[in-house]
Design an enzyme around this catalytic site. Structure first.
Site, short mmCIF file in Angstrom:
data_model
loop_
_atom_site.label_atom_id
_atom_site.label_comp_id
_atom_site.label_asym_id
_atom_site.label_seq_id
_atom_site.Cartn_x
_atom_site.Cartn_y
_atom_site.Cartn_z
CB VAL A 30 -0.82 4.50 0.01
CG1 VAL A 30 -1.99 4.80 0.94
CG2 VAL A 30 0.49 4.53 0.78
CG ASN A 90 4.55 -4.96 -4.54
OD1 ASN A 90 4.61 -5.88 -3.74
ND2 ASN A 90 4.07 -5.09 -5.76
CB SER A 131 1.69 -12.20 -3.39
OG SER A 131 1.59 -12.66 -4.71
N GLY A 188 -2.79 -10.31 -6.09
CA GLY A 188 -3.56 -9.35 -6.87
C GLY A 188 -4.92 -9.11 -6.24
CE LYS A 207 3.90 -9.36 -3.36
NZ LYS A 207 4.01 -8.51 -4.47
CG HIS A 267 5.92 -13.98 -4.78
ND1 HIS A 267 5.35 -13.04 -5.63
CD2 HIS A 267 5.06 -15.03 -4.77
CE1 HIS A 267 4.21 -13.50 -6.10
NE2 HIS A 267 4.00 -14.71 -5.58
CG ASN A 268 6.56 -9.51 -6.93
OD1 ASN A 268 5.95 -10.31 -6.23
ND2 ASN A 268 6.13 -8.29 -7.12
CD GLU A 292 4.20 -12.44 -10.40
OE1 GLU A 292 4.05 -12.43 -9.16
OE2 GLU A 292 3.79 -11.52 -11.13
CE LYS A 294 3.24 -2.44 -12.81
NZ LYS A 294 2.13 -2.18 -11.92
NE ARG A 350 39.88 -10.52 -11.56
CZ ARG A 350 40.13 -10.60 -10.26
NH1 ARG A 350 40.57 -11.74 -9.74
NH2 ARG A 350 39.96 -9.57 -9.47
CG HIS A 372 43.57 -8.33 -10.26
ND1 HIS A 372 43.26 -7.24 -9.47
CD2 HIS A 372 43.40 -7.93 -11.54
CE1 HIS A 372 42.89 -6.24 -10.25
NE2 HIS A 372 42.98 -6.63 -11.51
CE1 TYR A 390 41.61 -1.01 -12.79
CE2 TYR A 390 42.92 -2.98 -13.20
CZ TYR A 390 42.05 -2.01 -13.65
OH TYR A 390 41.61 -2.03 -14.94
P1 NBP Z 1 -1.94 2.05 -6.04
O1 NBP Z 1 -0.56 1.56 -5.95
O2 NBP Z 1 -2.49 2.42 -7.37
O3 NBP Z 1 -2.08 3.33 -5.07
C1 NBP Z 1 -3.28 4.06 -5.01
C2 NBP Z 1 -3.61 4.42 -3.58
O4 NBP Z 1 -2.54 5.18 -2.99
C3 NBP Z 1 -4.84 5.31 -3.53
O5 NBP Z 1 -5.59 4.98 -2.40
C4 NBP Z 1 -4.22 6.70 -3.42
O6 NBP Z 1 -5.09 7.65 -2.86
C5 NBP Z 1 -3.10 6.39 -2.48
N1 NBP Z 1 -2.09 7.45 -2.40
C6 NBP Z 1 -1.21 7.89 -3.30
BR1 NBP Z 1 -1.10 7.31 -5.03
N2 NBP Z 1 -0.39 8.85 -2.86
C7 NBP Z 1 -0.80 9.07 -1.60
C8 NBP Z 1 -0.37 9.95 -0.60
N3 NBP Z 1 0.65 10.79 -0.79
N4 NBP Z 1 -1.02 9.93 0.59
C9 NBP Z 1 -2.05 9.09 0.80
N5 NBP Z 1 -2.48 8.18 -0.11
C10 NBP Z 1 -1.87 8.18 -1.30
O7 NBP Z 1 -2.95 1.03 -5.34
P2 NBP Z 1 -3.03 -0.58 -5.44
O8 NBP Z 1 -2.90 -1.05 -6.84
O9 NBP Z 1 -4.23 -0.95 -4.64
O10 NBP Z 1 -1.73 -1.05 -4.64
C11 NBP Z 1 -1.49 -0.73 -3.28
C12 NBP Z 1 -0.13 -1.29 -2.92
O11 NBP Z 1 -0.17 -2.71 -3.04
C13 NBP Z 1 1.01 -0.82 -3.84
O12 NBP Z 1 2.18 -0.71 -3.11
C14 NBP Z 1 1.12 -1.94 -4.83
O13 NBP Z 1 2.40 -2.01 -5.42
C15 NBP Z 1 0.82 -3.14 -3.96
N6 NBP Z 1 0.32 -4.32 -4.67
C16 NBP Z 1 -0.53 -4.19 -5.71
C17 NBP Z 1 -1.02 -5.32 -6.37
C18 NBP Z 1 -1.98 -5.20 -7.51
O14 NBP Z 1 -2.29 -6.22 -8.12
N7 NBP Z 1 -2.50 -4.01 -7.80
C19 NBP Z 1 -0.62 -6.58 -5.93
C20 NBP Z 1 0.21 -6.68 -4.83
C21 NBP Z 1 0.68 -5.54 -4.21
P3 NBP Z 1 -5.98 8.59 -3.84
O15 NBP Z 1 -7.20 7.80 -4.15
O16 NBP Z 1 -6.25 9.77 -3.02
O17 NBP Z 1 -5.13 8.90 -5.06
#
Ligand code: NBP
Length: 485
Positions: free
Chosen positions: A75, A103, A129, A131, A184, A187-188, A191, A262, A448, A454, A483
């Site tokens: 999530v 993340n 990682s 995507g 991780k 890594h980012n 990147e 981000k 300094r 210092h 200081y």
């Molecule tokens: P998102 O980061 O867009 O999150 C969407 C998901 O979180 C949906 O399933 C949503 O449910 C759920 N969610 C939220 Br928002 N608030 C919630 C809550 N309070 N309770 C329960 N569920 C909740 O999804 P993603 O892009 O698949 O990324 C998931 C994780 O992986 C993130 O941490 C992201 O940073 C990381 N990540 C992403 C990528 C990428 O390329 N996208 C790569 C590597 C890591 P809903 O459908 O009910 O809104």
């Protein structure tokens, strides 16, 4: 019936693809999403015919899992992770495992590991990682947290992870607490640096020798057959080849030159500053994105602020392209040297025992920075896990030696032409600084001591003894201890 091997919460792009990856390895997954219509869509769509069960509440999810239960969250990072964990706690038994694959900030992961351990629950915070495509076909997975959980998730993680040519999975236990998410984050950050450096190479070729995108695509394809062989170079060649379907123009020329940033690059920069580590390749990449975002201001300034007057490039074009390649490689080496040094400083700070060779292996496949040259980094750290800096490992020492003249030539040419190369030039400044036995910090210390008493150490006395000079004859002889400037 307790039948599913693992439960996954969060069916957005990453969650869905990870579930399909697991299912393709015969792992039975129970899936839940807060907005439950997503569960139905998934079951009737991509999940059809797979060992995937949909559920509509967290209690139903838990009731479906084999013990010890393994529940993975995909999530949105931040408060959503905490609220899902809070809901899960009363549903779980001692020894059950919660995995956060988002993340998340590593400090949150340290806190969650400790808090859940007190409740006899095992927590893993893991970087994932690669995507969307990586999640489906094999990501790089960097798990940390409570090491007691590792034997229970190892087989699942290593089977779905990317594999290198030797068959080794790009997934190993990283370390306690937030170690996995820290790796991780680095890594980012790396990147960010890689992408910025590739952009600078592109900008130099475009601005200084007026290369067209088609021609550049060939250059990047050729570089991809060299020591620069990597995913990011490969996609850059593809991008430069792409034409807009409507106008037939190169796509790259139609994309606005303004980027956002981000969390993770910024987090890495902040952490480097807090640890006193040098991570200029990463921070320059973050700053470059920030500068790019000032599009309107830059357009207005371009009409007022003149650059240097210079003659169009009339040197050896092919030789210059080779120089740019060497400059890119040397800068990249410095960026990785900084990234690994930051890791070792964070390890010391947080009490992690990191295996840097394994980290290089985890980044070797599946993830965005995957590259051939990570084998060289793995070799260097396998020879000496305490290597103070990649720059002093024989392979990298020689590589920079070979690239050095080109690197300096490219930066000089870019400066002469007024083309900004912040990552290339800060990498060179880092190299020149790191290889300098003498830096001007003697003057800094004197300044300094002059204005703030210092104190300083002396080059003719043993380390650890501090001296103060009454520079003006008026300041007195009392040294400052509180200081800090
Ligand atoms: P998102 O980061 O867009 O999150 C969407 C998901 O979180 C949906 O399933 C949503 O449910 C759920 N969610 C939220 Br928002 N608030 C919630 C809550 N309070 N309770 C329960 N569920 C909740 O999804 P993603 O892009 O698949 O990324 C998931 C994780 O992986 C993130 O941490 C992201 O940073 C990381 N990540 C992403 C990528 C990428 O390329 N996208 C790569 C590597 C890591 P809903 O459908 O009910 O809104």
């Amino acid at each position: 019936m307790n039948q599913a091997d693992i439960g996954l919460i969060g069916l957005a792009v990453m969650g869905e693809n990870l579930v399909l990856n697991m299912a393709s390895h015969g792992i039975h997954v129970a899936v839940y999403n807060r907005t439950t219509s997503r569960v139905d869509e998934f079951l009737s769509g991509r999940a059809q015919g797979q060992p995937i069960s949909g559920v509509y509440s967290l209690s139903e999810l838990i009731s479906k899992l084999k013990k010890p239960r393994r529940v993975m969250l995909m999530v949105q990072a931040g408060s959503a992770v905490d609220s899902v964990i809070e809901e899960l706690i009363p549903l779980l038994d001692n020894g059950d495992i919660i995995i956060d694959g988002g993340n998340s900030n590593y400090r949150d992961t340290i806190r969650r590991t400790t808090d859940l351990n007190k409740k006899n629950l095992l927590f893993i915070g893991t970087g994932v990682s690669g995507g969307e495509e990586g999640a489906l076909k094999g990501p790089s997975i960097m798990p940390g947290g409570n090491s007691k959980a590792w034997p229970f998730v190892r087989d699942i993680f290593q089977s779905i992870a990317a594999k290198v040519e030797t068959g080794d999975p790009c997934c190993e236990w990283v370390g306690d607490g937030g170690a996995g998410h820290y790796v991780k984050m680095i890594h980012n950050g790396i990147e960010y640096g890689d992408m910025q450096m590739i952009c600078e190479a592109y900008h130099i070729l475009r601005q200084i020798i007026s290369m067209e995108p088609d021609e550049m695509a060939n250059v990047f394809s050729n570089w991809n057959k060299s020591e620069l062989d990597s995913y990011l170079i490969e996609i850059t060649a593809d991008i430069l080849n792409k034409k807009d379907e409507e106008s037939g123009k190169p796509m790259i020329d139609l994309i606005l030159d303004t980027a956002g940033q981000k969390g993770t690059g910024k987090w890495t920069g902040i952490d480097a500053l807090q640890l006193g580590a040098v991570a200029t390749a990463i921070t320059e990449a973050v700053y470059s994105r920030s500068l790019s975002a000032l599009k309107e201001e830059r357009v207005a300034a371009s009409k007022i602020l003149n650059g240097p007057q210079y003659q169009p490039f009339n040197g050896d074009r092919d030789g210059f392209v080779d120089d740019v390649k060497n400059a890119l490689f040397a800068s990249k080496i410095c960026s990785y040297a900084q990234g690994f040094q930051l890791l070792s400083m964070a390890a010391a700070e947080n009490g992690w025992s990191l295996n840097y060779g394994n980290i290089a292996l985890m980044w070797r496949g599946g993830c965005i920075i995957r590259a051939q040259f990570l084998d060289r980094i793995k070799d260097a750290f396998e020879k000496d896990n305490q290597l103070p800096n990649l720059l002093v490992a024989p392979y990298f020492q020689q590589a920079i030696e070979n690239a050095q003249n080109s690197w300096r030539n490219v930066i000089t040419t870019a400066v002469t032409h007024g083309v900004p190369v912040p990552a290339f030039s800060s990498a060179l400044a880092y190299f020149d600084g790191y290889r300098s036995a003498q830096l001007p910090a003697n003057l800094l210390q004197a300044q300094r001591d002059y204005f703030g008493a210092h104190t300083y150490e002396r080059s003719d006395k043993e380390r650890g003894k501090f001296f103060h000079t009454n520079w003006t004859g008026q300041g007195g002889d009392t040294a400052s201890s509180a200081y800090n400037v």
